[in-house]
Scaffold this active site. Sequence first.
Site, PDB file in Angstrom:
ATOM      1  N   GLU A 242       0.810  -1.102   0.149  1.00 45.94           N
ATOM      2  CA  GLU A 242       0.035   0.139  -0.030  1.00 45.94           C
ATOM      3  C   GLU A 242       0.831   1.167  -0.153  1.00 45.94           C
ATOM      4  OE1 GLU A 242      -3.122  -0.330  -0.513  1.00 45.94           O
ATOM      5  OE2 GLU A 242      -3.639  -2.487   0.267  1.00 45.94           O
ATOM      6  N   CYS A 276      -2.105   9.609   2.266  1.00 43.37           N
ATOM      7  CA  CYS A 276      -1.781   8.883   1.152  1.00 43.37           C
ATOM      8  C   CYS A 276      -2.771   9.249   0.060  1.00 43.37           C
ATOM      9  CB  CYS A 276      -1.608   7.402   1.298  1.00 43.37           C
ATOM     10  SG  CYS A 276      -2.729   6.693   2.307  1.00 43.37           S
TER      11      CYS A 276
HETATM   12  P1  NAD Z   1       8.420   4.855   4.467  1.00 41.96           P
HETATM   13  O1  NAD Z   1       8.440   4.091   3.255  1.00 41.96           O
HETATM   14  O2  NAD Z   1       9.591   5.661   4.927  1.00 41.96           O
HETATM   15  O3  NAD Z   1       8.407   3.905   5.736  1.00 41.96           O
HETATM   16  C1  NAD Z   1       7.375   2.880   6.060  1.00 41.96           C
HETATM   17  C2  NAD Z   1       7.818   1.702   7.035  1.00 41.96           C
HETATM   18  O4  NAD Z   1       8.943   0.981   6.376  1.00 41.96           O
HETATM   19  C3  NAD Z   1       8.306   2.618   8.130  1.00 41.96           C
HETATM   20  O5  NAD Z   1       7.941   1.612   9.345  1.00 41.96           O
HETATM   21  C4  NAD Z   1       9.948   2.117   7.954  1.00 41.96           C
HETATM   22  O6  NAD Z   1      10.572   2.210   9.198  1.00 41.96           O
HETATM   23  C5  NAD Z   1       9.919   1.169   7.332  1.00 41.96           C
HETATM   24  N1  NAD Z   1      11.307   0.692   6.474  1.00 41.96           N
HETATM   25  C6  NAD Z   1      12.077   1.811   6.005  1.00 41.96           C
HETATM   26  N2  NAD Z   1      13.074   1.061   5.385  1.00 41.96           N
HETATM   27  C7  NAD Z   1      12.856  -0.108   5.303  1.00 41.96           C
HETATM   28  C8  NAD Z   1      13.365  -1.092   4.644  1.00 41.96           C
HETATM   29  N3  NAD Z   1      14.437  -1.308   3.677  1.00 41.96           N
HETATM   30  N4  NAD Z   1      12.911  -2.513   4.985  1.00 41.96           N
HETATM   31  C9  NAD Z   1      11.708  -2.764   5.507  1.00 41.96           C
HETATM   32  N5  NAD Z   1      11.000  -1.480   5.941  1.00 41.96           N
HETATM   33  C10 NAD Z   1      11.561  -0.445   5.952  1.00 41.96           C
HETATM   34  O7  NAD Z   1       6.895   5.623   4.772  1.00 41.96           O
HETATM   35  P2  NAD Z   1       6.564   6.629   5.878  1.00 41.96           P
HETATM   36  O8  NAD Z   1       7.344   7.804   5.570  1.00 41.96           O
HETATM   37  O9  NAD Z   1       6.437   6.116   7.094  1.00 41.96           O
HETATM   38  O10 NAD Z   1       5.039   6.987   5.328  1.00 41.96           O
HETATM   39  C11 NAD Z   1       4.835   7.684   4.193  1.00 41.96           C
HETATM   40  C12 NAD Z   1       4.274   7.065   3.029  1.00 41.96           C
HETATM   41  O11 NAD Z   1       3.365   6.159   3.205  1.00 41.96           O
HETATM   42  C13 NAD Z   1       3.852   8.253   1.892  1.00 41.96           C
HETATM   43  O12 NAD Z   1       4.280   7.875   0.775  1.00 41.96           O
HETATM   44  C14 NAD Z   1       2.577   7.719   1.921  1.00 41.96           C
HETATM   45  O13 NAD Z   1       1.584   8.176   0.795  1.00 41.96           O
HETATM   46  C15 NAD Z   1       2.508   6.286   2.261  1.00 41.96           C
HETATM   47  N6  NAD Z   1       1.321   5.754   2.764  1.00 41.96           N
HETATM   48  C16 NAD Z   1       0.402   5.015   2.029  1.00 41.96           C
HETATM   49  C17 NAD Z   1      -0.998   4.455   2.454  1.00 41.96           C
HETATM   50  C18 NAD Z   1      -1.590   3.659   1.841  1.00 41.96           C
HETATM   51  O14 NAD Z   1      -2.629   3.091   2.215  1.00 41.96           O
HETATM   52  N7  NAD Z   1      -1.631   3.390   0.317  1.00 41.96           N
HETATM   53  C19 NAD Z   1      -1.278   4.755   3.940  1.00 41.96           C
HETATM   54  C20 NAD Z   1      -0.651   5.687   4.595  1.00 41.96           C
HETATM   55  C21 NAD Z   1       0.644   6.069   4.097  1.00 41.96           C
END
Ligand code: NAD
Length: 506
Positions: A242, A276
């Site tokens: 997502e 998002c």
């Molecule tokens: P992010 O991708 O930076 O991090 C998401 C999660 O992944 C965090 O828990 C982070 O610690 C973890 N992570 C980071 N590097 C990783 C790796 N190499 N391997 C595994 N896990 C890792 O996202 P964010 O800044 O926390 O959130 C914002 C983003 O999320 C925006 O792009 C937003 O649009 C999206 N989002 C999407 C939805 C949806 O339902 N589609 C909902 C909420 C947020």
Amino acid sequence: MAITEDRPARVGTFDSTSPATGEVVGSFPLDGPERVATAVARARAAQRGWAELGFDGRRRALQAYKALLVRRTDELVDLVHRENGKPHADALIEVVMIVDHLDWAARNAPRVLGRRRARSTLALANHAASVEYQPLGVVGVLGPWNYPVFTPLGSIAYALAAGNAVVFKPSELTPAVGCFLADTFADAVGDPPVFQVVTGDGSTGHALCLAGVDKVAFTGSPAIGRKVMAACAERLTPVVLELGGKDAMVVDDDADLDAAAEQALWGGMANAGQTCLAVERVYVVDRVYDRFLAKLVERASHVRPGPGPGADFGPITLPRQLETIRRHLDDAFARGARALVGGPDAVRPPYVDPVVLVDVPADALILREETFGPVLPVVRARDAGQAVELANANPYGLGAAVFASRRAEGIARALRSGMASINSVLTYAGMPSLPYGGVGESGFGSVHGPDGLREFTHPKAVTRQRFPLPFGMQSFDRPGFVLPAVRQAMKLRHGRAPRSPRSPRG
Ligand code: NAD
């Protein structure tokens, strides 16, 4: 529950802080691969009993969890406010929405996943058939910070209802909220530990991807989604992704313009645009463009960010996001965009004032990439067809909104997105009977609804011979006439081309 006992030695700790005040909200272990492996092993042991509880037992457990979350709402809302920065009102909306999902998943799992008969064919008429959806085992959930309650529980509730155990790694920006969710589950349901939390940054998330879980549900950015998918590929661990969005709103010439302006503003700026599914682009049909814009500008000029209870939205939670917002605004102004609300000085860390932009060229960053700020570019379109074309010219495809009357359904269906709402914004996210997920850069797979339950299962197909046939196809000893007879039956049943449809005059 957050794992506190039987932990291998701590690798280190990190603090989570309030983005508005800098206050330390809590200190958490930076869990390494060893601790992640311990959590997954405990989850695997606990999952068997959870699956054996059956749909009814799990429904009761999840409803007890739901009821305790509801009773602790004030505590949870205040924690989200302190750790994420969003106003209490925005935090409360998250909780209200997820409670319905918890309830729906718990009540509908038997209907969606339970064993049911399937139809046989003529050739296999002596066999009965059934299908059921069995849990995968242990699901690893990786969550973002922007909706620290609604987003992870959107996977966790459905995975648990389907009979899986969950190991959840919340964002490093909101670990206290993640621990609160798991601790409340433990208080409501008790052992065994079917819902645990590991804390840490991307390295902990990476360890979870490699820990032998049976699926990873990731919510976050496309860049990290790619890394998660690559890591999971090593062990053929399936993923549901997502990801981000660049959601468009289309306003047609017969729309209720007051409602459209009001919802564009809320959809674009609630939670400081850090959603998002935020409205990040508005395409308005020429005939109503000026009137829509006047209404939007009038409303947007009253909206204010701040730390207090009277603020419409809070600070930008992730400090580096401020740079992205500034870069998108600078790029738009350099390409000739004009601000009708706010301006080049809108970014005042940790806040960003509302900005409404016009005359933004299609190749500007602010119309192409996720901005995640309270910024609304409004674009004039010749007609609804062109508005859809412009909206679809983007690699993201998460949600969309349509304000229209006669053509509303057609526009909603033509928009390239996983979800769309007509005459409202974001509504589908709160509708538990609907799947939630995107296409393109917004990811794949679904959470929520029947598809969201099935996402955390595998289908199990079973046939049972009810009586043997005197001569079957599947035998080396079949008599020579069997296959020609079957072939003749197939020709009779399937060999005729369909008749062409009758013309209207018949
Ligand atoms: P992010 O991708 O930076 O991090 C998401 C999660 O992944 C965090 O828990 C982070 O610690 C973890 N992570 C980071 N590097 C990783 C790796 N190499 N391997 C595994 N896990 C890792 O996202 P964010 O800044 O926390 O959130 C914002 C983003 O999320 C925006 O792009 C937003 O649009 C999206 N989002 C999407 C939805 C949806 O339902 N589609 C909902 C909420 C947020």
